[in-house]
Write an enzyme that holds these catalytic residues in place. Structure first.
Site, short mmCIF file in Angstrom:
data_model
loop_
_atom_site.label_atom_id
_atom_site.label_comp_id
_atom_site.label_asym_id
_atom_site.label_seq_id
_atom_site.Cartn_x
_atom_site.Cartn_y
_atom_site.Cartn_z
N ARG A 59 0.82 -1.22 0.00
CA ARG A 59 0.00 0.00 0.00
C ARG A 59 0.85 1.27 0.00
O ARG A 59 0.47 2.27 -0.60
CB ARG A 59 -0.95 -0.01 1.20
CG ARG A 59 -2.14 -0.92 0.96
CD ARG A 59 -3.05 -0.96 2.15
NE ARG A 59 -4.36 -1.48 1.78
CZ ARG A 59 -5.31 -1.79 2.64
NH1 ARG A 59 -5.11 -1.62 3.93
NH2 ARG A 59 -6.46 -2.26 2.23
N LYS A 223 -17.34 -16.09 4.76
CA LYS A 223 -18.75 -15.93 5.09
C LYS A 223 -19.64 -15.59 3.90
O LYS A 223 -19.40 -14.63 3.19
CB LYS A 223 -18.90 -14.80 6.10
CG LYS A 223 -18.52 -15.20 7.50
CD LYS A 223 -19.05 -14.13 8.41
CE LYS A 223 -18.66 -14.32 9.85
NZ LYS A 223 -18.75 -13.00 10.53
N GLY A 381 -8.10 -8.25 1.16
CA GLY A 381 -6.87 -8.39 1.92
C GLY A 381 -6.24 -9.77 1.80
O GLY A 381 -5.03 -9.90 1.57
N GLY A 404 -13.07 -4.02 1.75
CA GLY A 404 -14.45 -3.59 1.92
C GLY A 404 -14.88 -2.59 0.85
O GLY A 404 -15.99 -2.67 0.32
P1 ADP Z 1 -10.86 -11.38 1.61
O1 ADP Z 1 -10.15 -10.68 2.76
O2 ADP Z 1 -9.90 -11.73 0.49
O3 ADP Z 1 -12.05 -10.63 1.14
P2 ADP Z 1 -12.36 -13.04 3.44
O4 ADP Z 1 -11.96 -12.13 4.54
O5 ADP Z 1 -13.77 -13.05 3.02
O6 ADP Z 1 -11.42 -12.77 2.16
O7 ADP Z 1 -12.02 -14.54 3.82
C1 ADP Z 1 -10.75 -14.93 4.20
C2 ADP Z 1 -10.79 -16.05 5.20
O8 ADP Z 1 -11.59 -17.11 4.73
C3 ADP Z 1 -9.43 -16.60 5.48
O9 ADP Z 1 -9.06 -16.29 6.80
C4 ADP Z 1 -9.60 -18.11 5.28
O10 ADP Z 1 -8.99 -18.87 6.28
C5 ADP Z 1 -11.11 -18.27 5.36
N1 ADP Z 1 -11.56 -19.50 4.70
C6 ADP Z 1 -11.40 -19.84 3.41
N2 ADP Z 1 -11.86 -21.08 3.19
C7 ADP Z 1 -12.31 -21.55 4.38
C8 ADP Z 1 -12.89 -22.79 4.82
N3 ADP Z 1 -13.09 -23.78 3.96
N4 ADP Z 1 -13.22 -22.90 6.11
C9 ADP Z 1 -13.00 -21.88 6.97
N5 ADP Z 1 -12.46 -20.70 6.63
C10 ADP Z 1 -12.12 -20.53 5.35
#
Ligand code: ADP
Ligand code: MG
Length: 424
Positions: A59, A223, A381, A404
């Site tokens: 960043r 989620k 992230g 976000g």
């Molecule tokens: P980003 O930051 O790229 O938008 P998120 O914050 O939505 O992504 O999700 C990231 C998290 O999702 C990571 O910490 C990862 O461990 C979790 N994750 C991915 N697949 C699984 C899974 N099958 N079970 C539990 N957690 C998961």
């Protein structure tokens, strides 16, 4: 029934993106001379810091071109950013000292860290800085007024900077109406986008308004609840949607499959079902994983016990931790022929290296597509971590610095920090 999604026409996102053509510093420099002027830059220097060292400089490095541009025009640049969540308190480990050192190297010019972002001492500090130098104001979130978009704090920030020109280059914070991203603009004559913010809005705007088809999106992460509005918005733009990560299991459950102890949001199973029906009615192809990696728990020590499982025939009580190799192949088949690819959220628990294979594969596919002339936009992230790990940052068309903010933009929401800037 639980309704998380606002009932709004899906085309709204198009109108919003089209309206967001904002004036940039390059546009402004054609109208007014920046020579000798104080310019306030809100950058996103919110980087991970551990033991006094910056762990990921991305960043900061990406904020450099705007600051460099202003310096080259002869401006005195006053930069501000937040770091972490000190919640209105001064916290020693949230000071911008390590950030200032990295910024100095990135812009190849002296950076002086002010003792605060408000008050007479900080104002005097800025006054005593000459053109050609950069002042970095201390963490804005040391003041409770920052996140409250408090007018008195916004006014102080403005007074300290002595600037009549405001530049927002902090895409990662543009979805927040805070004093440094929103309130302060009330006090200046010019409010424009920095080079990074402009790049982000252009890349994401293309996806929202005029993407070349086929358009493929891949959504993962933990989620469903945080990603459902994005999925819903993508339905109006995509030919194909790939779903992975922890989210996949809510969809597997919606299809009647057994998921063991995998992550699931029970209350969203009906929404997942509804989403699949809506996609079908619209002719959007949704590709759900047909295999996954299953482990007894999420500990790294157990990762040697992880096995391959079939979504349709699984009967065990393990936890799904990554998409499987057949699914990686399915995703590859969709992405390789795409003209536009949007990806957010890891395919598995990337914190455990053995469960990062699906995410690594998707990252490489984004790079592959970019290299053969497609448009790939990756953000969030956790996705960014993988891009950096594999050294593919420069091989992907656009890697967004916003998590976000990027999701809200793709949802079709107005970003307050962008909306408030001057139109072209
Ligand atoms: P980003 O930051 O790229 O938008 P998120 O914050 O939505 O992504 O999700 C990231 C998290 O999702 C990571 O910490 C990862 O461990 C979790 N994750 C991915 N697949 C699984 C899974 N099958 N079970 C539990 N957690 C998961
Ligand atoms: Mg995340």
């Amino acid at each position: 029934m639980l309704r998380l999604l606002p009932n709004r026409p899906l085309c709204r996102g198009f109108a919003v993106a089209a309206a967001q053509k904002k004036k940039t510093i390059a546009d402004l420099s054609k109208e007014v001379s920046l020579k000798g002027k104080n310019v306030f830059v809100r950058a996103d220097l919110n980087v991970p810091v551990k033991g006094g060292a910056v762990k990921d400089k991305t960043r900061i490095n990406l904020s450099a071109p705007t600051i460099r541009y202003l310096l080259d025009q002869g401006a005195k640049v006053v930069v501000s950013s937040h770091l972490g969540r000190p919640k209105g308190q001064v916290m020693e480990d949230k000071r911008l000292t390590p950030v200032a050192a990295v910024l100095e190297a990135a812009i190849r010019a002296p950076v002086r860290l002010a003792p605060d972002s408000a008050g007479p001492e900080a104002a005097a500090f800025v006054k005593n800085t000459s053109a050609g130098e950069v002042v970095l104001l201390e963490n804005t979130r040391f003041h409770a007024g920052e996140t409250k978009n408090d007018e008195a704090y916004a006014k102080q920030l403005h007074e300290v900077s002595g600037a009549d020109i405001y530049v927002n280059d902090a895409f990662g914070a543009a979805h927040r109406a805070h004093a440094s991203t929103h309130g302060i603009t009330k006090f200046v004559s010019h409010k424009v986008a920095g080079l990074l913010l402009d790049k982000e809005l252009t890349a994401l705007g293309t996806i929202m308004t005029s993407p070349e088809h086929p358009v493929v999106a891949c959504i993962g992460g933990s989620k469903v609840s945080t990603k459902l509005p994005v999925l819903e918005s993508l339905l109006a733009k995509c030919d194909t949607i790939l779903i992975g990560g922890g989210m996949m299991f809510t969809f597997s459950k919606a299809q009647g499959y057994h998921i063991g102890r995998s992550l699931v949001e029970e209350d969203l199973v009906p929404m997942a079902k509804e989403f699949l029906a809506k996609a079908k009615a619209k002719g959007v192809k949704v590709v759900l994983p047909r295999d996954f990696v299953v482990a007894p728990d999420l500990e790294e020590a157990s990762s040697s016990k992880a096995l391959h499982a079939d979504v349709a025939s699984y009967k065990g009580d393990g936890i799904g931790v990554d998409i499987g190799p057949l699914t990686v192949g399915d995703f590859h088949n969709e992405i390789k022929d795409a003209k536009t690819f949007f990806w957010n959220g890891p395919m598995g628990v990337i914190e455990v290296p053995r469960y990062a294979l699906g995410t690594d594969a998707v990252t490489r596919m984004a790079a592959f597509l970019s290299q053969k002339g497609g448009l790939a936009v990756v953000g969030g992230g956790d996705s960014l971590v993988t891009v950096q790990k594999l050294g593919l940052f420069d091989k992907i068309t656009h890697v967004s610095t916003g998590g976000g903010a990027m999701l809200e933009f793709v949802e079709g929401k107005v970003l307050p920090g962008v909306e408030v800037l001057d139109n072209k």
